[in-house]
Design a protein around this motif. Structure first.
Motif, short mmCIF file in Angstrom:
data_model
loop_
_atom_site.label_atom_id
_atom_site.label_comp_id
_atom_site.label_asym_id
_atom_site.label_seq_id
_atom_site.Cartn_x
_atom_site.Cartn_y
_atom_site.Cartn_z
N ASN A 1 -93.57 -74.90 -32.70
CA ASN A 1 -92.21 -75.41 -32.49
C ASN A 1 -92.21 -76.87 -32.05
OD1 ASN A 1 -91.08 -72.90 -33.09
ND2 ASN A 1 -91.41 -72.19 -31.01
N VAL A 2 -93.27 -77.60 -32.37
CA VAL A 2 -93.38 -79.00 -31.99
C VAL A 2 -92.57 -79.85 -32.97
CG1 VAL A 2 -94.98 -80.93 -31.75
CG2 VAL A 2 -95.64 -78.67 -30.94
N SER A 3 -91.84 -80.81 -32.45
CA SER A 3 -91.05 -81.69 -33.31
C SER A 3 -91.99 -82.55 -34.16
CB SER A 3 -90.15 -82.60 -32.48
OG SER A 3 -90.94 -83.56 -31.78
N GLU A 4 -91.43 -83.07 -35.25
CA GLU A 4 -92.22 -83.94 -36.12
C GLU A 4 -92.70 -85.18 -35.37
OE1 GLU A 4 -91.67 -86.34 -40.31
OE2 GLU A 4 -90.52 -84.51 -39.98
N GLU A 5 -91.86 -85.70 -34.50
CA GLU A 5 -92.23 -86.89 -33.72
C GLU A 5 -93.40 -86.57 -32.78
OE1 GLU A 5 -89.00 -85.75 -33.86
OE2 GLU A 5 -88.27 -87.23 -35.29
N GLU A 6 -93.34 -85.40 -32.12
CA GLU A 6 -94.42 -85.01 -31.20
C GLU A 6 -95.71 -84.76 -31.97
OE1 GLU A 6 -96.52 -83.95 -27.70
OE2 GLU A 6 -94.79 -85.20 -28.13
N ALA A 7 -95.61 -84.09 -33.12
CA ALA A 7 -96.80 -83.84 -33.93
C ALA A 7 -97.41 -85.16 -34.38
CB ALA A 7 -96.44 -82.98 -35.13
N SER A 8 -96.57 -86.12 -34.75
CA SER A 8 -97.04 -87.43 -35.18
C SER A 8 -97.74 -88.15 -34.02
CB SER A 8 -95.88 -88.27 -35.69
OG SER A 8 -96.31 -89.55 -36.06
N ARG A 9 -97.14 -88.08 -32.83
CA ARG A 9 -97.75 -88.72 -31.65
C ARG A 9 -99.10 -88.12 -31.35
NH1 ARG A 9 -99.00 -87.85 -26.80
NH2 ARG A 9 -98.08 -85.79 -26.69
N ARG A 10 -99.20 -86.78 -31.40
CA ARG A 10 -100.47 -86.11 -31.12
C ARG A 10 -101.53 -86.50 -32.14
NH1 ARG A 10 -98.73 -79.93 -29.46
NH2 ARG A 10 -97.53 -80.51 -27.61
N PHE A 11 -101.11 -86.56 -33.42
CA PHE A 11 -102.05 -86.94 -34.47
C PHE A 11 -102.57 -88.35 -34.24
CE2 PHE A 11 -102.91 -88.52 -38.82
CZ PHE A 11 -103.98 -87.69 -39.11
N LYS A 12 -101.65 -89.27 -33.88
CA LYS A 12 -102.06 -90.65 -33.60
C LYS A 12 -103.01 -90.70 -32.41
CE LYS A 12 -97.99 -92.80 -35.60
NZ LYS A 12 -96.73 -93.50 -35.36
N ASP A 13 -102.79 -89.86 -31.41
CA ASP A 13 -103.69 -89.80 -30.25
C ASP A 13 -105.08 -89.35 -30.67
OD1 ASP A 13 -101.64 -90.63 -28.60
OD2 ASP A 13 -101.27 -88.63 -27.74
N VAL A 14 -105.14 -88.35 -31.54
CA VAL A 14 -106.44 -87.87 -32.02
C VAL A 14 -107.14 -88.97 -32.81
CG1 VAL A 14 -107.58 -86.24 -33.59
CG2 VAL A 14 -105.82 -85.43 -32.02
N ARG B 1 -103.45 -73.22 -18.40
CA ARG B 1 -102.64 -72.38 -19.31
C ARG B 1 -101.16 -72.59 -19.04
NH1 ARG B 1 -106.11 -68.11 -17.51
NH2 ARG B 1 -104.28 -67.11 -16.62
N ASP B 2 -100.79 -72.60 -17.76
CA ASP B 2 -99.38 -72.79 -17.40
C ASP B 2 -98.89 -74.17 -17.83
OD1 ASP B 2 -99.41 -70.27 -16.30
OD2 ASP B 2 -99.51 -70.96 -14.21
N HIS B 3 -99.68 -75.19 -17.58
CA HIS B 3 -99.30 -76.56 -17.92
C HIS B 3 -99.10 -76.74 -19.42
CE1 HIS B 3 -99.07 -80.91 -17.65
NE2 HIS B 3 -99.99 -81.00 -18.59
N LEU B 4 -99.96 -76.10 -20.23
CA LEU B 4 -99.88 -76.23 -21.68
C LEU B 4 -99.01 -75.18 -22.34
CD1 LEU B 4 -103.62 -77.08 -22.49
CD2 LEU B 4 -101.68 -78.65 -22.37
N GLY B 5 -98.50 -74.24 -21.54
CA GLY B 5 -97.68 -73.18 -22.11
C GLY B 5 -98.48 -72.20 -22.95
N ILE B 6 -99.72 -71.97 -22.57
CA ILE B 6 -100.60 -71.06 -23.31
C ILE B 6 -100.47 -69.67 -22.72
CG2 ILE B 6 -103.00 -70.52 -23.87
CD1 ILE B 6 -103.57 -73.53 -23.66
N GLY B 7 -100.20 -68.70 -23.58
CA GLY B 7 -100.11 -67.31 -23.16
C GLY B 7 -100.83 -66.43 -24.16
N PRO B 8 -100.79 -65.12 -23.95
CA PRO B 8 -101.43 -64.20 -24.89
C PRO B 8 -100.92 -64.44 -26.31
CG PRO B 8 -100.74 -63.04 -22.92
CD PRO B 8 -100.16 -64.42 -22.83
#
Length: 89
Positions: A44-57, A16-23
């Protein structure tokens, strides 16, 4: 980790801490060849980060569908079934 009768699991604090997950945070489980991946949904993820994550998936899904030698057209026809409304000679 055990799943409750309601389908719930407890995400360990270090994750949770590593991913910034909270209530109130939103997460997704993504199926992979190895099992499942927990992904924190961050608005609040940047477009570049969202694109990178999508490509990873997408990269994780590559090669997971075996068409048994069918072409894309053959596969679509197989999915839809015979098209009796077409006049095929």
């Amino acid at each position: 980790m055990r799943v409750t009768t309601k389908g719930q699991v407890t995400i360990p604090k270090q994750i949770r801490d590593h991913l910034g997950i909270g209530p109130g945070s939103e997460v997704e489980f993504v199926a992979t060849n190895e099992g499942a991946r927990l992904v924190a949904v961050n608005e609040n993820v940047s477009e570049e980060e969202a694109s990178r994550r999508f490509k990873d998936v997408l990269a994780g899904m590559a090669g997971t569908l075996d068409l048994g030698g069918m072409t894309a057209d053959d596969y679509i026809e197989w999915l839809r079934g015979p098209r009796e409304d077409l006049d095929v000679d």
